[in-house]
Scaffold this active site. Sequence first.
Site, PDB file in Angstrom:
ATOM      1  N   GLY A 213     -14.827  11.036 -16.140  1.00  0.00           N
ATOM      2  CA  GLY A 213     -14.492  11.747 -14.733  1.00  0.00           C
ATOM      3  C   GLY A 213     -14.327  11.247 -14.110  1.00  0.00           C
ATOM      4  O   GLY A 213     -14.648  10.278 -13.802  1.00  0.00           O
ATOM      5  N   CYS A 240     -18.903   6.960 -19.535  1.00  0.00           N
ATOM      6  CA  CYS A 240     -19.169   6.512 -17.753  1.00  0.00           C
ATOM      7  C   CYS A 240     -18.981   7.954 -16.673  1.00  0.00           C
ATOM      8  O   CYS A 240     -20.864   8.014 -16.807  1.00  0.00           O
ATOM      9  CB  CYS A 240     -17.534   6.601 -17.861  1.00  0.00           C
ATOM     10  SG  CYS A 240     -16.698   6.186 -16.254  1.00  0.00           S
ATOM     11  N   LEU A 241     -18.873   8.541 -16.396  1.00  0.00           N
ATOM     12  CA  LEU A 241     -19.204   9.827 -15.506  1.00  0.00           C
ATOM     13  C   LEU A 241     -21.067  10.595 -16.652  1.00  0.00           C
ATOM     14  O   LEU A 241     -21.744  11.007 -16.118  1.00  0.00           O
ATOM     15  CB  LEU A 241     -18.304  10.943 -15.294  1.00  0.00           C
ATOM     16  CG  LEU A 241     -18.574  11.914 -14.025  1.00  0.00           C
ATOM     17  CD1 LEU A 241     -19.012  11.841 -12.844  1.00  0.00           C
ATOM     18  CD2 LEU A 241     -17.775  13.144 -14.284  1.00  0.00           C
ATOM     19  N   GLN A 244     -23.595   8.766 -16.301  1.00  0.00           N
ATOM     20  CA  GLN A 244     -24.794   9.068 -15.242  1.00  0.00           C
ATOM     21  C   GLN A 244     -25.467  10.636 -15.054  1.00  0.00           C
ATOM     22  O   GLN A 244     -25.919  10.719 -14.578  1.00  0.00           O
ATOM     23  CB  GLN A 244     -23.073   8.522 -14.122  1.00  0.00           C
ATOM     24  CG  GLN A 244     -22.774   7.729 -13.693  1.00  0.00           C
ATOM     25  CD  GLN A 244     -21.733   7.038 -13.389  1.00  0.00           C
ATOM     26  OE1 GLN A 244     -21.605   8.323 -12.436  1.00  0.00           O
ATOM     27  NE2 GLN A 244     -20.876   6.381 -12.963  1.00  0.00           N
ATOM     28  N   ASN A 282     -13.682   1.644 -15.297  1.00  0.00           N
ATOM     29  CA  ASN A 282     -13.322   2.658 -14.457  1.00  0.00           C
ATOM     30  C   ASN A 282     -14.314   4.086 -13.555  1.00  0.00           C
ATOM     31  O   ASN A 282     -14.246   5.080 -13.810  1.00  0.00           O
ATOM     32  CB  ASN A 282     -11.985   3.705 -14.490  1.00  0.00           C
ATOM     33  CG  ASN A 282     -11.545   4.192 -13.319  1.00  0.00           C
ATOM     34  OD1 ASN A 282     -11.628   3.840 -12.209  1.00  0.00           O
ATOM     35  ND2 ASN A 282     -10.742   5.271 -13.707  1.00  0.00           N
ATOM     36  N   TYR A 285     -20.127   4.939  -9.222  1.00  0.00           N
ATOM     37  CA  TYR A 285     -20.635   5.121  -9.291  1.00  0.00           C
ATOM     38  C   TYR A 285     -21.583   4.232 -10.353  1.00  0.00           C
ATOM     39  O   TYR A 285     -21.463   3.509 -11.388  1.00  0.00           O
ATOM     40  CB  TYR A 285     -21.406   6.294  -8.764  1.00  0.00           C
ATOM     41  CG  TYR A 285     -20.812   7.188  -7.816  1.00  0.00           C
ATOM     42  CD1 TYR A 285     -21.070   7.060  -6.525  1.00  0.00           C
ATOM     43  CD2 TYR A 285     -19.524   7.621  -7.826  1.00  0.00           C
ATOM     44  CE1 TYR A 285     -21.361   8.081  -5.866  1.00  0.00           C
ATOM     45  CE2 TYR A 285     -19.044   7.988  -7.362  1.00  0.00           C
ATOM     46  CZ  TYR A 285     -19.915   8.373  -5.302  1.00  0.00           C
ATOM     47  OH  TYR A 285     -19.394   8.754  -4.419  1.00  0.00           O
ATOM     48  N   HIS A 325     -15.654   2.269 -20.547  1.00  0.00           N
ATOM     49  CA  HIS A 325     -14.752   3.210 -21.652  1.00  0.00           C
ATOM     50  C   HIS A 325     -14.853   2.489 -23.415  1.00  0.00           C
ATOM     51  O   HIS A 325     -14.473   1.513 -23.575  1.00  0.00           O
ATOM     52  CB  HIS A 325     -13.567   3.418 -21.428  1.00  0.00           C
ATOM     53  CG  HIS A 325     -13.432   4.219 -20.314  1.00  0.00           C
ATOM     54  ND1 HIS A 325     -13.147   5.420 -20.356  1.00  0.00           N
ATOM     55  CD2 HIS A 325     -13.503   4.072 -19.262  1.00  0.00           C
ATOM     56  CE1 HIS A 325     -13.431   6.113 -19.166  1.00  0.00           C
ATOM     57  NE2 HIS A 325     -13.776   5.174 -18.444  1.00  0.00           N
ATOM     58  N   GLU A 327     -13.485   3.604 -25.791  1.00  0.00           N
ATOM     59  CA  GLU A 327     -12.370   4.061 -26.911  1.00  0.00           C
ATOM     60  C   GLU A 327     -11.180   3.142 -26.157  1.00  0.00           C
ATOM     61  O   GLU A 327     -10.058   2.648 -27.159  1.00  0.00           O
ATOM     62  CB  GLU A 327     -11.310   5.666 -25.850  1.00  0.00           C
ATOM     63  CG  GLU A 327     -11.120   5.608 -25.230  1.00  0.00           C
ATOM     64  CD  GLU A 327     -11.847   5.420 -23.812  1.00  0.00           C
ATOM     65  OE1 GLU A 327     -11.506   5.446 -22.425  1.00  0.00           O
ATOM     66  OE2 GLU A 327     -12.987   5.821 -23.831  1.00  0.00           O
TER      67      GLU A 327
END
Length: 354
Positions: A213, A240-241, A244, A282, A285, A325, A327
Amino acid sequence: MEKYLYLEDGTCWRGTACGAPGAVAGELVFNTSMVGYQEALTDPSYTGQLLTFTFPIIGTYGVLPDRNQSTASGCQAVILHTLEATPGPTGVTLDAFLQARNVPGIVGVDTRALTQRIRAHSPLKALLLDAPLTAAFAPVYARLTAAAKEPVRPLRLAQPGGHPHVVVVDFGAKAGIIAQLEAHGCAVSVVPPTTSLAQITALRPDGILLSNGPGDPAAMPTVLPLIRALQQRYPLVGICLGHQLLALANGARTAPLQFGHRGLNHPVTLLASGQTIMTSQNHGYTVVPASLAQTPLVVTAVEANDHTIEGLAHKTRPVFSVQYHPEAAPGPAEARPFFDQFVQLMEVRVTRHA
């Protein structure tokens, strides 16, 4: 029709309009992919950002069916050097696709020079306008960003009785993640991050996935208690997000990267095997390595270029995460074992509770 790209450092880039008309504002970022532009444009992780493609010719295969990663485009706008007018199998050009999704764009920009500026001065705020800027940058930026709509995170429930049953906490989940879970035999429910622990427990999940996200993970403290509670009850993974946020929930810290990782050509080394895989990324952070010392997390993967953290695992719980990612398929499929490992953890849990 002319289009104008203004950066907060005072520079202006002129070009030709493409896509939908209108003025937008957001963070200026770049993507190094040669293909996959449709997936990037519809990736919710680009919400609030103006997306620059470094590859000089975009749109060469038009628009393909079943490639969208969300029902609405994620990015605020697109910045291109050359826009190809080739229609894809659907008969739709990329320009028509942008118009239909209300995404403005600019063509004729020296995107490699622009990328160099982003690398040197990122993060950069930017405006994309239909006419020259006649007011101060800051108030125009504030007005346009305030007018941007927050995306809706719809609730989706799996059919009763499906196993393993994954509840995806949706911070901006890509369709490809859901598709890979289903391809691995999972029943999938998708819930917004405002969902309570009691509501998720009532769905009787076998595992939890924290999705990708947009945004700064440190600006999302309200979801951390939920993550801590979920990881005590279920196998849990993050992408990803989600990766984190898992780190933050366990006491680590995150920090902004100088210009982010966005593209299909990011090598990641898996520490257990020493294998290096090619990944799609993508994010802007990263997890701070030194902050992991007093946490129950260990590093499982690093980015081969800048050695930032790309994977984490909990020392005692069936919990792990990746920054990339899994996927996506630039390798093409060498990141997919992520889903196999997640399914195995859920199968162990199902067996124990049978």
